[in-house]
Design a protein around this motif. Structure first.
Motif, PDB file in Angstrom:
ATOM      1  N   LEU A   1       0.797  -1.230   0.000  1.00 33.43           N
ATOM      2  CA  LEU A   1       0.000   0.000   0.000  1.00 33.43           C
ATOM      3  C   LEU A   1       0.826   1.275   0.000  1.00 33.43           C
ATOM      4  O   LEU A   1       0.421   2.285  -0.570  1.00 33.43           O
ATOM      5  N   LEU A   2       1.991   1.219   0.631  1.00 36.49           N
ATOM      6  CA  LEU A   2       2.795   2.435   0.729  1.00 36.49           C
ATOM      7  C   LEU A   2       3.271   2.905  -0.648  1.00 36.49           C
ATOM      8  O   LEU A   2       3.434   4.102  -0.880  1.00 36.49           O
ATOM      9  N   ALA A   3       3.457   1.947  -1.560  1.00 40.62           N
ATOM     10  CA  ALA A   3       3.916   2.290  -2.907  1.00 40.62           C
ATOM     11  C   ALA A   3       2.865   3.103  -3.661  1.00 40.62           C
ATOM     12  O   ALA A   3       3.202   3.888  -4.551  1.00 40.62           O
ATOM     13  N   ASN A   4       1.595   2.918  -3.275  1.00 41.06           N
ATOM     14  CA  ASN A   4       0.528   3.632  -3.978  1.00 41.06           C
ATOM     15  C   ASN A   4       0.680   5.141  -3.871  1.00 41.06           C
ATOM     16  O   ASN A   4       0.278   5.868  -4.769  1.00 41.06           O
ATOM     17  N   PHE A   5       1.255   5.591  -2.772  1.00 42.04           N
ATOM     18  CA  PHE A   5       1.424   7.037  -2.606  1.00 42.04           C
ATOM     19  C   PHE A   5       2.371   7.584  -3.660  1.00 42.04           C
ATOM     20  O   PHE A   5       2.145   8.656  -4.221  1.00 42.04           O
ATOM     21  N   GLN A   6       3.438   6.815  -3.943  1.00 33.78           N
ATOM     22  CA  GLN A   6       4.375   7.224  -4.988  1.00 33.78           C
ATOM     23  C   GLN A   6       3.736   7.133  -6.367  1.00 33.78           C
ATOM     24  O   GLN A   6       3.836   8.056  -7.177  1.00 33.78           O
ATOM     25  N   ILE A   7       3.063   6.002  -6.603  1.00 39.22           N
ATOM     26  CA  ILE A   7       2.502   5.749  -7.936  1.00 39.22           C
ATOM     27  C   ILE A   7       1.441   6.796  -8.271  1.00 39.22           C
ATOM     28  O   ILE A   7       1.537   7.510  -9.274  1.00 39.22           O
ATOM     29  N   SER A   8       0.433   6.910  -7.385  1.00 38.43           N
ATOM     30  CA  SER A   8      -0.648   7.852  -7.664  1.00 38.43           C
ATOM     31  C   SER A   8      -0.157   9.290  -7.564  1.00 38.43           C
ATOM     32  O   SER A   8      -0.619  10.153  -8.310  1.00 38.43           O
ATOM     33  N   GLY A   9       0.775   9.539  -6.669  1.00 40.52           N
ATOM     34  CA  GLY A   9       1.326  10.898  -6.549  1.00 40.52           C
ATOM     35  C   GLY A   9       1.998  11.335  -7.829  1.00 40.52           C
ATOM     36  O   GLY A   9       1.794  12.465  -8.291  1.00 40.52           O
ATOM     37  N   SER A  10       2.780  10.427  -8.439  1.00 45.13           N
ATOM     38  CA  SER A  10       3.452  10.791  -9.683  1.00 45.13           C
ATOM     39  C   SER A  10       2.433  11.046 -10.790  1.00 45.13           C
ATOM     40  O   SER A  10       2.602  11.947 -11.604  1.00 45.13           O
ATOM     41  N   ALA A  11       1.358  10.240 -10.782  1.00 47.39           N
ATOM     42  CA  ALA A  11       0.332  10.429 -11.804  1.00 47.39           C
ATOM     43  C   ALA A  11      -0.382  11.763 -11.616  1.00 47.39           C
ATOM     44  O   ALA A  11      -0.659  12.476 -12.585  1.00 47.39           O
ATOM     45  N   ILE A  12      -0.654  12.123 -10.358  1.00 47.49           N
ATOM     46  CA  ILE A  12      -1.318  13.392 -10.075  1.00 47.49           C
ATOM     47  C   ILE A  12      -0.440  14.550 -10.550  1.00 47.49           C
ATOM     48  O   ILE A  12      -0.914  15.498 -11.188  1.00 47.49           O
ATOM     49  N   SER A  13       0.845  14.457 -10.272  1.00 43.02           N
ATOM     50  CA  SER A  13       1.731  15.553 -10.687  1.00 43.02           C
ATOM     51  C   SER A  13       1.831  15.618 -12.211  1.00 43.02           C
ATOM     52  O   SER A  13       1.818  16.709 -12.793  1.00 43.02           O
ATOM     53  N   ALA A  14       1.882  14.445 -12.877  1.00 43.78           N
ATOM     54  CA  ALA A  14       1.949  14.439 -14.340  1.00 43.78           C
ATOM     55  C   ALA A  14       0.671  15.024 -14.946  1.00 43.78           C
ATOM     56  O   ALA A  14       0.724  15.821 -15.896  1.00 43.78           O
ATOM     57  N   GLN A  15      -0.472  14.647 -14.360  1.00 47.16           N
ATOM     58  CA  GLN A  15      -1.734  15.168 -14.897  1.00 47.16           C
ATOM     59  C   GLN A  15      -1.862  16.666 -14.652  1.00 47.16           C
ATOM     60  O   GLN A  15      -2.449  17.381 -15.468  1.00 47.16           O
ATOM     61  N   SER A  16      -1.322  17.150 -13.545  1.00 45.43           N
ATOM     62  CA  SER A  16      -1.447  18.590 -13.305  1.00 45.43           C
ATOM     63  C   SER A  16      -0.515  19.362 -14.254  1.00 45.43           C
ATOM     64  O   SER A  16      -0.853  20.464 -14.673  1.00 45.43           O
TER      65      SER A  16
END
Lengths: 136, 132
Positions: free
Chosen positions: A3-18
């Motif tokens: 689960l901890l990896a999800n923060f990195q994965i989704s965080g990177s996606a959020i930053s890319a989408q922004s």
């Protein structure tokens, strides 16, 4: 890593989408920008995504990285506007090659993807909090 | 196998696998707009079978004495496969974000099921320990 990896994965996606949203905003803002030559005219920009591995041992847990920003190769339009201070000797100005409809679609798509990833983050956080209170 | 291991039976393994699966599905959702990204998933039931029968790549602690407790580590290497796309897309991406969202929430609910089961087991054990 779980689960901890999800923060990195989704965080990177959020930053890319922004980043993608930012690019769209700048394209929309410059849709009506004119210039006095074809070289100076504003060209629509677009972000290119690439998947990014945080841990080579875990090939399925890939985040998103920005590969770069490319400029659109669409033709620059000319407009006859001799009154414009930016007009060339023939009285033409060069408008941007931004396709506003395409940009709107891009904006909707990136905002939806952004929301998806925020939802994933929230769910992962909720699961983690519940796991931490296991046995209470 | 200790009494605690037996009490938790399959639920601790299931939870580890579920948390791996959340990451895989999160990666799919994150890469929904990445060109040439291929969606992945794991075969949960076969992985769980492996974990339960001890055939998986579980790292067991060395026991130098018979009376030591056996403790398998949390490391299970998931067997990851590519998803068969329902329809092709021009940029080579095989993520269908709706499918992934559905799978993600399904997996989250199943994770919480395992959590609830474990909570129940722990409550039972606590009751047995305290005897009141």
């Amino acid at each position: 890593m779980g689960l901890l990896a999800n923060f990195q994965i989704s965080g990177s996606a959020i930053s890319a989408q922004s980043m993608r949203l930012n690019t769209t905003a700048s394209n929309m803002a410059n849709a009506e920008t004119v210039a006095s030559s074809e070289q100076e005219a504003y060209r629509a920009r677009e972000t290119v995504f690439q998947s990014y591995l945080y841990d080579k041992a875990r090939p399925a847990e890939a985040g998103v990285a920005m590969l770069g920003v490319v400029e659109s190769a669409a033709a620059i339009r000319t407009q006859y506007d001799p009154e414009n201070p930016l007009a060339n000797e023939q009285g033409y100005v060069f408008t941007s090659n931004v396709d506003t409809v395409e940009e709107m679609v891009n904006m909707l798509s990136s905002s939806r993807s952004y929301q998806n990833n925020v939802e994933v983050l929230n769910t992962s956080k909720e699961l983690m909090v519940r796991t931490l209170s296991l046995g209470n | 196998m200790s009494i605690i291991d037996r009490a938790f039976s399959i639920h601790d393994d299931a939870m580890i696998l579920r948390s791996h699966r959340t990451s895989i599905l999160a990666a799919n959702i994150a890469n929904a707009d990445t060109p040439d990204y291929k969606a992945r998933d794991m075969d949960f039931s076969s992985m769980l079978k492996q974990a339960a029968t001890g055939q998986g790549n579980k790292l067991n602690m060395a026991r130098t004495n018979e009376s030591h407790l056996s403790a398998g580590s949390a490391h299970i290497d998931p067997d990851i496969k590519y998803r068969n796309p329902l329809h092709a897309s021009l940029d080579g991406n095989t993520v269908d974000s709706h499918v992934e969202q559905a799978k993600f929430s399904e997996n989250a609910v199943q994770y919480q099921t395992s959590l609830t089961m474990l909570n129940g087991k722990i409550r039972g054990l606590n009751l047995a320990i305290k005897g009141q």
